[in-house]
Design an enzyme around this catalytic site. Structure first.
Site, PDB file in Angstrom:
ATOM      1  N   HIS A 120       0.810  -1.222   0.000  1.00  0.00           N
ATOM      2  CA  HIS A 120       0.000   0.000   0.000  1.00  0.00           C
ATOM      3  C   HIS A 120       0.840   1.268   0.000  1.00  0.00           C
ATOM      4  O   HIS A 120       1.905   1.333   0.617  1.00  0.00           O
ATOM      5  CB  HIS A 120      -0.937   0.001   1.220  1.00  0.00           C
ATOM      6  CG  HIS A 120      -0.201  -0.008   2.527  1.00  0.00           C
ATOM      7  ND1 HIS A 120       0.166   1.142   3.179  1.00  0.00           N
ATOM      8  CD2 HIS A 120       0.244  -1.031   3.302  1.00  0.00           C
ATOM      9  CE1 HIS A 120       0.788   0.838   4.309  1.00  0.00           C
ATOM     10  NE2 HIS A 120       0.857  -0.481   4.407  1.00  0.00           N
ATOM     11  N   ASP A 121       0.361   2.271  -0.724  1.00  0.00           N
ATOM     12  CA  ASP A 121       0.955   3.600  -0.780  1.00  0.00           C
ATOM     13  C   ASP A 121       2.335   3.633  -1.434  1.00  0.00           C
ATOM     14  O   ASP A 121       3.029   4.647  -1.361  1.00  0.00           O
ATOM     15  CB  ASP A 121       1.049   4.235   0.624  1.00  0.00           C
ATOM     16  CG  ASP A 121      -0.299   4.332   1.306  1.00  0.00           C
ATOM     17  OD1 ASP A 121      -1.129   5.132   0.851  1.00  0.00           O
ATOM     18  OD2 ASP A 121      -0.530   3.585   2.283  1.00  0.00           O
ATOM     19  N   GLY A 138       4.691  -1.488   2.578  1.00  0.00           N
ATOM     20  CA  GLY A 138       3.985  -0.243   2.334  1.00  0.00           C
ATOM     21  C   GLY A 138       4.906   0.953   2.299  1.00  0.00           C
ATOM     22  O   GLY A 138       6.001   0.944   2.868  1.00  0.00           O
TER      23      GLY A 138
END
Length: 257
Positions: A120-121, A138
């Site tokens: 994520h991100d 992430g």
């Protein structure tokens, strides 16, 4: 749109008319797929996800799934993929979290090989190669033209600079400056990615200067503050040194040494 009769495409997905979707693939609501994309069989794409034109996603990839990060509570976050990417078998790419950018971003002209995970991100630049079983936690940022060899592991919040190279099985726990080759677990710096720079038509003079810059940081046993002062003088005559300097100055985790 050429969709296999066994594929499931949600009515709230926005799919260009020339996209090919293979057998048993599932395209969820909030997914946008632009023209000339090929989605092979058994691919799952969840939204909100925007996939640009000319992408080829191979079987068993999971694209746009929610992150397992415990901070994530179902907020609306996104995944954005550029154009002309090849995403091979079994790749997993998660959407962002509101605690960071709220978006995972993949650039253009990347090769993401089998079983790679992009957390994520994360932000992937352009013209990158992520070899089989690379795993990004992430919040990882990968610069343009970087190559991560097979089984590379990258800790959360690490930045890997443009034109950097990681050896097979590298475990990255700190930032990797632009142009630098690292290998090992934990990763250690080795040299400048000279071969990669030649392939990208860097001049021999620029590569020689970058090798000198590498030695200032990694071989002269200077504290980083003093090394950066020396690097500034090199950058006056060679603009290629500037990304090396910038990637060191912007590091928040410290650089691989």
């Amino acid at each position: 749109m050429s969709t296999h009769p066994t594929a499931i495409v949600d009515s709230h997905a926005n799919i260009a008319s020339d996209v090919v979707i293979g057998a048993y693939s599932i395209i969820g609501p909030g997914v946008v797929i632009e023209s000339n994309c090929i989605i092979e069989p058994h691919v799952i794409i969840k939204g909100p996800t925007h996939i640009g034109p000319h992408n080829h996603i191979y079987q068993f990839a999971s694209i746009g799934e929610a992150t397992p990060d415990l901070k994530y509570k179902g907020e609306k976050t996104t995944l954005t993929i550029g154009e002309h990417n090849v995403i091979r078998e079994g790749v997993t790419i998660h959407r962002g979290t509101v605690q960071d950018r709220g978006e995972t971003s993949i650039g253009s002209h990347n090769l993401i090989m089998a079983y790679t995970h992009i957390g994520h991100d994360s932000v992937i630049g352009n013209h990158c190669i992520l070899v089989n079983n690379t795993a990004l936690a992430g919040h990882v940022h990968i610069g343009d033209w970087a190559i991560l060899s097979g089984y590379t592991l990258v800790h959360q919040y690490c930045h890997i600079g443009m034109h950097a190279f990681t050896g097979m099985g590298s475990a990255i726990g700190k930032d990797v400056p632009a142009y630098v080759m690292v290998t090992g677990a934990p990763a250690e710096s080795k040299t400048i990615n000279a071969e990669g720079l030649l392939r990208r038509e860097f001049s021999k003079a620029s590569i020689k200067t970058l090798q000198k810059a590498f030695k200032i940081v990694y071989r002269k046993k200077l504290i980083l503050k003093d090394a950066l002062i020396e690097l500034e003088s090199l950058a006056v005559g060679c603009e290629a040194v500037r990304p090396f300097i910038d990637s060191i100055q912007k590091s928040s985790r410290g650089i691989v040494r």
